[in-house]
Design an enzyme around this catalytic site. Structure first.
Site, PDB file in Angstrom:
ATOM      1  N   SER A 161     -10.257  -1.077   6.866  1.00  0.00           N
ATOM      2  CA  SER A 161      -9.658  -0.985   5.800  1.00  0.00           C
ATOM      3  C   SER A 161      -8.846  -2.166   4.813  1.00  0.00           C
ATOM      4  O   SER A 161      -8.365  -2.020   3.817  1.00  0.00           O
ATOM      5  CB  SER A 161      -8.894   0.251   6.061  1.00  0.00           C
ATOM      6  OG  SER A 161      -9.498   1.381   5.841  1.00  0.00           O
TER       7      SER A 161
ATOM      8  N   SER B 161      -9.647   1.550   2.800  1.00  0.00           N
ATOM      9  CA  SER B 161      -8.826   2.534   1.924  1.00  0.00           C
ATOM     10  C   SER B 161      -7.709   1.655   1.398  1.00  0.00           C
ATOM     11  O   SER B 161      -6.882   2.262   0.524  1.00  0.00           O
ATOM     12  CB  SER B 161      -8.024   3.572   2.774  1.00  0.00           C
ATOM     13  OG  SER B 161      -7.312   2.832   3.890  1.00  0.00           O
TER      14      SER B 161
ATOM     15  N   LYS C  26       0.723  -1.244   0.118  1.00  0.00           N
ATOM     16  CA  LYS C  26       0.033   0.163   0.018  1.00  0.00           C
ATOM     17  C   LYS C  26       0.817   1.208  -0.106  1.00  0.00           C
ATOM     18  O   LYS C  26       1.947   1.309   0.543  1.00  0.00           O
ATOM     19  CB  LYS C  26      -0.903   0.205   1.309  1.00  0.00           C
ATOM     20  CG  LYS C  26      -1.945   1.010   1.182  1.00  0.00           C
ATOM     21  CD  LYS C  26      -2.936   0.901   2.487  1.00  0.00           C
ATOM     22  CE  LYS C  26      -3.990   1.836   2.575  1.00  0.00           C
ATOM     23  NZ  LYS C  26      -4.723   1.553   3.759  1.00  0.00           N
TER      24      LYS C  26
END
Length: 215
Positions: free
Chosen positions: A190, A166, A91
């Site tokens: 998330s 996210s 990420k």
């Protein structure tokens, strides 16, 4: 429908077994996944930064370690880290030394980290291969990966739908066979929510189990 010999369709443990058996190399794995990203990410936008050269160098280093261990026999091969040579998506808020990490925001555009996050350091020590950084809601504020400064990520199962967030970029990358594993972060869902939306498995460790240093 992919061919049965498509390396990107293997699970991570199958990749590890094949590497040790000599069925293919870590460079083969890296090239297959990088080609898959190049072929399909235009419509998905799961990635915001790719470093093909670094990924191939990491794969070559993994192959050298495997070759050395093979000369030492089965016990030495079995002692190799399970993630050696395995592609892992990171990420865009996991900082890595000398590479961009923007947390989905233009505020950090052009910034290169001088150090590795703890999780990146551990993965690097285990010989994992990093193709690059995956898209996310800006500063992890969102639940759809539509709110990135670099544009939204689509769901691989239906490009008109969101992949969740996210950590939607990492979830989409795994669902699209760009990597067998991806790293996300989870404060209020998330990891688990985008995993559910993309049909992948998401694991949130017990709080404090994994260091947040460098996130």
């Amino acid at each position: 429908m992919a061919a049965a010999t498509d390396l990107t369709r293997l699970h991570a443990h199958e990749m590890a077994r094949g590497l040790r058996a000599g069925d293919f190399s870590a460079r083969d794995l890296a090239d297959a996944h990088l080609a898959r990203i190049e072929a399909t990410d235009g419509s998905l936008h799961a990635w915001v930064h790719l470093d093909n050269e670094a990924a191939r160098k990491q794969a070559d280093a993994a192959d050298a370690s495997i070759q050395t261990a093979r000369a030492g026999g089965t016990a030495e091969l079995d002692s190799l880290p399970d993630l050696l040579g395995i592609p892992v998506a990171l990420k865009d808020l996991v900082v890595t030394r000398g590479q961009p990490s923007t947390a989905g925001s233009r505020i950090l555009e052009g910034w290169l980290s001088p150090y590795d996050a703890h999780i990146a350091e551990r993965l690097r020590a285990a010989g994992a291969v990093f193709p690059g950084k995956t898209n996310m809601d800006e500063f992890a504020m969102g639940s759809s990966t539509e709110h990135s400064a670099w544009g939204p990520t689509a769901n691989p199962w239906d490009l008109e739908r969101v992949p969740g967030g996210s950590s939607g970029g990492s979830a989409a990358a795994v669902a699209a066979y760009h990597t067998p594993l991806g790293i996300g972060t989870d404060t209020g869902g998330s990891i688990r929510q985008p995993a559910a939306l993309t049909g992948t498995v998401g694991l949130k460790p017990t709080y404090g189990r994994v260091s947040r240093f460098g996130i």
